[in-house]
Design a protein around this motif. Structure first.
Motif, PDB file in Angstrom:
ATOM      1  N   HIS A 158      -3.968  -2.981 -10.253  1.00 58.09           N
ATOM      2  CA  HIS A 158      -3.918  -2.436  -8.891  1.00 58.09           C
ATOM      3  C   HIS A 158      -3.490  -3.556  -7.955  1.00 58.09           C
ATOM      4  O   HIS A 158      -4.124  -4.599  -7.906  1.00 58.09           O
ATOM      5  CB  HIS A 158      -5.304  -1.901  -8.528  1.00 58.09           C
ATOM      6  CG  HIS A 158      -5.325  -1.125  -7.268  1.00 58.09           C
ATOM      7  ND1 HIS A 158      -6.411  -1.079  -6.448  1.00 58.09           N
ATOM      8  CD2 HIS A 158      -4.391  -0.349  -6.665  1.00 58.09           C
ATOM      9  CE1 HIS A 158      -6.155  -0.313  -5.410  1.00 58.09           C
ATOM     10  NE2 HIS A 158      -4.932   0.136  -5.522  1.00 58.09           N
ATOM     11  N   GLY A 159      -2.403  -3.339  -7.225  1.00 58.91           N
ATOM     12  CA  GLY A 159      -1.863  -4.376  -6.359  1.00 58.91           C
ATOM     13  C   GLY A 159      -2.513  -4.430  -4.986  1.00 58.91           C
ATOM     14  O   GLY A 159      -3.112  -5.422  -4.605  1.00 58.91           O
ATOM     15  N   GLU A 160      -2.390  -3.355  -4.233  1.00 58.31           N
ATOM     16  CA  GLU A 160      -2.977  -3.333  -2.889  1.00 58.31           C
ATOM     17  C   GLU A 160      -3.208  -1.891  -2.478  1.00 58.31           C
ATOM     18  O   GLU A 160      -2.689  -0.959  -3.100  1.00 58.31           O
ATOM     19  CB  GLU A 160      -2.080  -4.037  -1.874  1.00 58.31           C
ATOM     20  CG  GLU A 160      -0.699  -3.438  -1.738  1.00 58.31           C
ATOM     21  CD  GLU A 160       0.197  -4.237  -0.786  1.00 58.31           C
ATOM     22  OE1 GLU A 160       0.831  -3.604   0.071  1.00 58.31           O
ATOM     23  OE2 GLU A 160       0.257  -5.465  -0.910  1.00 58.31           O
ATOM     24  N   GLN A 161      -3.990  -1.737  -1.415  1.00 55.72           N
ATOM     25  CA  GLN A 161      -4.278  -0.396  -0.906  1.00 55.72           C
ATOM     26  C   GLN A 161      -4.584  -0.497   0.578  1.00 55.72           C
ATOM     27  O   GLN A 161      -5.003  -1.544   1.067  1.00 55.72           O
ATOM     28  CB  GLN A 161      -5.468   0.236  -1.619  1.00 55.72           C
ATOM     29  CG  GLN A 161      -6.777  -0.499  -1.395  1.00 55.72           C
ATOM     30  CD  GLN A 161      -7.903   0.032  -2.257  1.00 55.72           C
ATOM     31  OE1 GLN A 161      -7.698   0.776  -3.193  1.00 55.72           O
ATOM     32  NE2 GLN A 161      -9.122  -0.359  -1.935  1.00 55.72           N
ATOM     33  N   ARG A 162      -4.327   0.591   1.276  1.00 47.71           N
ATOM     34  CA  ARG A 162      -4.760   0.711   2.669  1.00 47.71           C
ATOM     35  C   ARG A 162      -4.958   2.183   2.979  1.00 47.71           C
ATOM     36  O   ARG A 162      -4.458   3.053   2.263  1.00 47.71           O
ATOM     37  CB  ARG A 162      -3.805   0.034   3.640  1.00 47.71           C
ATOM     38  CG  ARG A 162      -2.491   0.686   3.849  1.00 47.71           C
ATOM     39  CD  ARG A 162      -1.594  -0.168   4.783  1.00 47.71           C
ATOM     40  NE  ARG A 162      -0.252   0.329   4.767  1.00 47.71           N
ATOM     41  CZ  ARG A 162       0.234   1.226   5.610  1.00 47.71           C
ATOM     42  NH1 ARG A 162      -0.537   1.724   6.569  1.00 47.71           N
ATOM     43  NH2 ARG A 162       1.480   1.643   5.516  1.00 47.71           N
TER      44      ARG A 162
END
Length: 148
Positions: free
Chosen positions: A85-89
């Motif tokens: 998982h790289g990034e989230q917002r």
């Protein structure tokens, strides 16, 4: 094998409804180490102006990242053994409450190479089963060593 760029812009069918329960909110809050009482205690949540306990801001990852059928589609070519998982917002229109029944529609918005990795970005529109918008999630998944 490179990810199938034809998936850019492709949207999933709406997910099955996800019923948000006090128990799941409490478990999620415990898992992320957040002891805010509005995630556990209905009276505390109501005192803060909510109808019931609310979910922590990152809670939609529980049901929205699945990307439904998009990420699991063999034609995409995603190797789950190589995924991180790289990034989230998250962009909220209102908090998620216990008792909500939510659905999401996920869209692949980008697939790109970064070094030897491929990044796939998925936007999910989360709404109630009645169509009220709740939030939009943005997630970037990294397939390590996938570029080719």
């Amino acid at each position: 094998m490179a990810l199938n760029r034809d998936f850019i812009g492709r949207a999933s069918a709406p997910s099955s409804p996800y019923e948000v329960s006090r128990v799941k909110i409490k478990e999620f809050a415990a898992a992320i180490g957040d002891d805010n009482p509005i995630y556990r205690d209905r009276a505390a949540a109501q005192a803060a102006g909510h109808p019931d306990v609310i979910a922590p801001p990152t809670f939609p990852i529980v049901f929205s990242l699945a990307g439904g059928t998009i990420l699991a589609d063999p034609e995409l070519g995603l190797n789950f053994a190589m995924v991180v998982h790289g990034e989230q917002r998250f962009e909220y229109r209102r908090p998620i409450h216990a008792g909500d029944e939510l659905v999401s529609v996920s869209t692949v918005t980008d697939i790109r190479n970064v070094g030897r990795n491929e990044l796939i970005t998925v936007r999910s529109e989360v709404s109630t089963v009645g169509g009220e918008p709740v939030c939009t999630t943005y997630n970037t998944i990294v397939e390590r060593g996938g570029a080719g």
